[in-house]
Design a protein around this motif. Structure first.
Motif, PDB file in Angstrom:
ATOM      1  N   GLY A  96       0.822  -1.210   0.000  1.00 13.67           N
ATOM      2  CA  GLY A  96       0.000   0.000   0.000  1.00 13.67           C
ATOM      3  C   GLY A  96       0.852   1.254   0.000  1.00 13.67           C
ATOM      4  O   GLY A  96       0.569   2.221  -0.707  1.00 13.67           O
ATOM      5  N   SER A  97       1.920   1.236   0.802  1.00 12.85           N
ATOM      6  CA  SER A  97       2.838   2.376   0.846  1.00 12.85           C
ATOM      7  C   SER A  97       3.570   2.529  -0.474  1.00 12.85           C
ATOM      8  O   SER A  97       3.792   3.649  -0.946  1.00 12.85           O
ATOM      9  CB  SER A  97       3.845   2.201   1.985  1.00 12.85           C
ATOM     10  OG  SER A  97       3.181   2.117   3.224  1.00 12.85           O
ATOM     11  N   LEU A 101       3.419   5.754  -2.877  1.00 15.61           N
ATOM     12  CA  LEU A 101       4.653   6.460  -3.228  1.00 15.61           C
ATOM     13  C   LEU A 101       4.767   6.644  -4.734  1.00 15.61           C
ATOM     14  O   LEU A 101       5.038   7.745  -5.226  1.00 15.61           O
ATOM     15  CB  LEU A 101       5.865   5.690  -2.701  1.00 15.61           C
ATOM     16  CG  LEU A 101       7.244   6.203  -3.109  1.00 15.61           C
ATOM     17  CD1 LEU A 101       7.479   7.615  -2.590  1.00 15.61           C
ATOM     18  CD2 LEU A 101       8.318   5.257  -2.599  1.00 15.61           C
ATOM     19  N   ILE A 102       4.534   5.585  -5.481  1.00 16.71           N
ATOM     20  CA  ILE A 102       4.640   5.660  -6.944  1.00 16.71           C
ATOM     21  C   ILE A 102       3.564   6.587  -7.510  1.00 16.71           C
ATOM     22  O   ILE A 102       3.830   7.398  -8.402  1.00 16.71           O
ATOM     23  CB  ILE A 102       4.568   4.250  -7.565  1.00 16.71           C
ATOM     24  CG1 ILE A 102       5.822   3.470  -7.165  1.00 16.71           C
ATOM     25  CG2 ILE A 102       4.436   4.329  -9.090  1.00 16.71           C
ATOM     26  CD1 ILE A 102       5.777   2.003  -7.500  1.00 16.71           C
ATOM     27  N   ASP A 123      11.970  10.678  -3.662  1.00 19.46           N
ATOM     28  CA  ASP A 123      12.398  11.253  -2.380  1.00 19.46           C
ATOM     29  C   ASP A 123      11.441  12.342  -1.903  1.00 19.46           C
ATOM     30  O   ASP A 123      11.193  12.485  -0.715  1.00 19.46           O
ATOM     31  CB  ASP A 123      13.798  11.852  -2.497  1.00 19.46           C
ATOM     32  CG  ASP A 123      14.896  10.821  -2.426  1.00 19.46           C
ATOM     33  OD1 ASP A 123      14.659   9.713  -1.898  1.00 19.46           O
ATOM     34  OD2 ASP A 123      16.008  11.116  -2.908  1.00 19.46           O
ATOM     35  N   ALA A 124      10.911  13.109  -2.857  1.00 20.48           N
ATOM     36  CA  ALA A 124      10.050  14.235  -2.511  1.00 20.48           C
ATOM     37  C   ALA A 124       8.621  13.815  -2.163  1.00 20.48           C
ATOM     38  O   ALA A 124       7.895  14.576  -1.518  1.00 20.48           O
ATOM     39  CB  ALA A 124      10.023  15.236  -3.671  1.00 20.48           C
ATOM     40  N   ALA A 125       8.227  12.628  -2.561  1.00 24.97           N
ATOM     41  CA  ALA A 125       6.856  12.177  -2.322  1.00 24.97           C
ATOM     42  C   ALA A 125       6.633  11.897  -0.840  1.00 24.97           C
ATOM     43  O   ALA A 125       7.481  11.314  -0.166  1.00 24.97           O
ATOM     44  CB  ALA A 125       6.563  10.933  -3.150  1.00 24.97           C
ATOM     45  N   GLN A 126       5.472  12.314  -0.355  1.00 23.36           N
ATOM     46  CA  GLN A 126       5.120  12.082   1.041  1.00 23.36           C
ATOM     47  C   GLN A 126       4.452  10.722   1.164  1.00 23.36           C
ATOM     48  O   GLN A 126       3.598  10.360   0.360  1.00 23.36           O
ATOM     49  CB  GLN A 126       4.178  13.173   1.522  1.00 23.36           C
ATOM     50  CG  GLN A 126       3.933  13.139   2.994  1.00 23.36           C
ATOM     51  CD  GLN A 126       3.133  14.348   3.454  1.00 23.36           C
ATOM     52  OE1 GLN A 126       2.401  14.947   2.686  1.00 23.36           O
ATOM     53  NE2 GLN A 126       3.280  14.678   4.713  1.00 23.36           N
ATOM     54  N   LEU A 127       4.860   9.979   2.168  1.00 27.81           N
ATOM     55  CA  LEU A 127       4.328   8.635   2.381  1.00 27.81           C
ATOM     56  C   LEU A 127       3.197   8.636   3.396  1.00 27.81           C
ATOM     57  O   LEU A 127       2.943   9.628   4.072  1.00 27.81           O
ATOM     58  CB  LEU A 127       5.441   7.705   2.880  1.00 27.81           C
ATOM     59  CG  LEU A 127       6.547   7.408   1.883  1.00 27.81           C
ATOM     60  CD1 LEU A 127       7.655   6.625   2.552  1.00 27.81           C
ATOM     61  CD2 LEU A 127       5.990   6.633   0.710  1.00 27.81           C
ATOM     62  N   ASP A 128       2.541   7.479   3.507  1.00 25.79           N
ATOM     63  CA  ASP A 128       1.509   7.314   4.517  1.00 25.79           C
ATOM     64  C   ASP A 128       2.163   7.234   5.902  1.00 25.79           C
ATOM     65  O   ASP A 128       3.376   7.080   6.028  1.00 25.79           O
ATOM     66  CB  ASP A 128       0.681   6.054   4.229  1.00 25.79           C
ATOM     67  CG  ASP A 128       1.539   4.820   4.150  1.00 25.79           C
ATOM     68  OD1 ASP A 128       1.631   4.106   5.155  1.00 25.79           O
ATOM     69  OD2 ASP A 128       2.134   4.575   3.081  1.00 25.79           O
ATOM     70  N   HIS A 129       1.353   7.318   6.930  1.00 25.20           N
ATOM     71  CA  HIS A 129       1.843   7.379   8.311  1.00 25.20           C
ATOM     72  C   HIS A 129       2.717   6.180   8.691  1.00 25.20           C
ATOM     73  O   HIS A 129       3.781   6.350   9.294  1.00 25.20           O
ATOM     74  CB  HIS A 129       0.656   7.490   9.273  1.00 25.20           C
ATOM     75  CG  HIS A 129       1.055   7.531  10.708  1.00 25.20           C
ATOM     76  ND1 HIS A 129       1.653   8.644  11.274  1.00 25.20           N
ATOM     77  CD2 HIS A 129       0.979   6.602  11.687  1.00 25.20           C
ATOM     78  CE1 HIS A 129       1.918   8.398  12.541  1.00 25.20           C
ATOM     79  NE2 HIS A 129       1.511   7.170  12.822  1.00 25.20           N
ATOM     80  N   LEU A 130       2.287   4.952   8.351  1.00 19.40           N
ATOM     81  CA  LEU A 130       3.061   3.764   8.729  1.00 19.40           C
ATOM     82  C   LEU A 130       4.462   3.783   8.131  1.00 19.40           C
ATOM     83  O   LEU A 130       5.444   3.486   8.810  1.00 19.40           O
ATOM     84  CB  LEU A 130       2.333   2.494   8.292  1.00 19.40           C
ATOM     85  CG  LEU A 130       1.136   2.082   9.131  1.00 19.40           C
ATOM     86  CD1 LEU A 130       0.418   0.906   8.484  1.00 19.40           C
ATOM     87  CD2 LEU A 130       1.569   1.728  10.537  1.00 19.40           C
TER      88      LEU A 130
END
Length: 141
Positions: A96-97, A101-102, A123-130
């Motif tokens: 899911g992460s 990201l993609i 690198d610039a993309a924000q990920l989910d909390h986990l």
């Protein structure tokens, strides 16, 4: 039982049994554009992958690779597999992460006009909390 109760019971049972590998076959049947309920099934699988300490392996017929489905005009095929160790570390191995990201990197590539995903856009993309919690640096005491 509700869907949530069933999911909780499955996660509890798998964790107690020490399940380390989950094989999901016929993943091609989960195309949300053609199959009724496929989006719910995909959401359930995402939930399970985030809650279970196991490796998930997906198998199916003619399943499109994520990279080929991006449809970015200047993206070079093979870019994402070359970054596999980075992608795994950054997403803590969560599917899911990884897809988030993609997707975020692809949206950025469309908005900035580059039409390609690079390590810089990843690198610039924000990920989910986990995933962000997994990647947070630990302080030395």
């Amino acid at each position: 039982m509700t869907q949530t109760q069933i999911t909780d019971a499955v996660c509890h049972t798998y964790t107690q049994a020490g399940v380390q590998l989950v094989l999901i076959d016929e993943i091609h049947r989960l195309n949300p554009r053609t199959t009724i309920g496929a989006q719910a099934a995909a959401d359930l699988l995402k939930d399970l992958t985030e809650r279970l300490p196991a490796t998930f392996v997906y198998a199916g017929i003619n399943v499109t690779d994520v990279e080929n489905a991006l449809d970015l005009h200047h993206h070079k095929p093979g870019t994402l597999p070359r970054h596999a160790p980075y992608l795994h570390q950054r997403t803590a191995g969560r599917i899911g992460s990884l897809t988030r990201l993609i997707r975020q990197a692809a949206i950025t590539a469309i908005h900035d006009g580059t039409e390609r995903i690079t390590k810089t856009t990843l690198d610039a993309a924000q990920l989910d909390h986990l995933a962000e919690q997994h990647n947070r640096p630990t302080r030395n005491r």
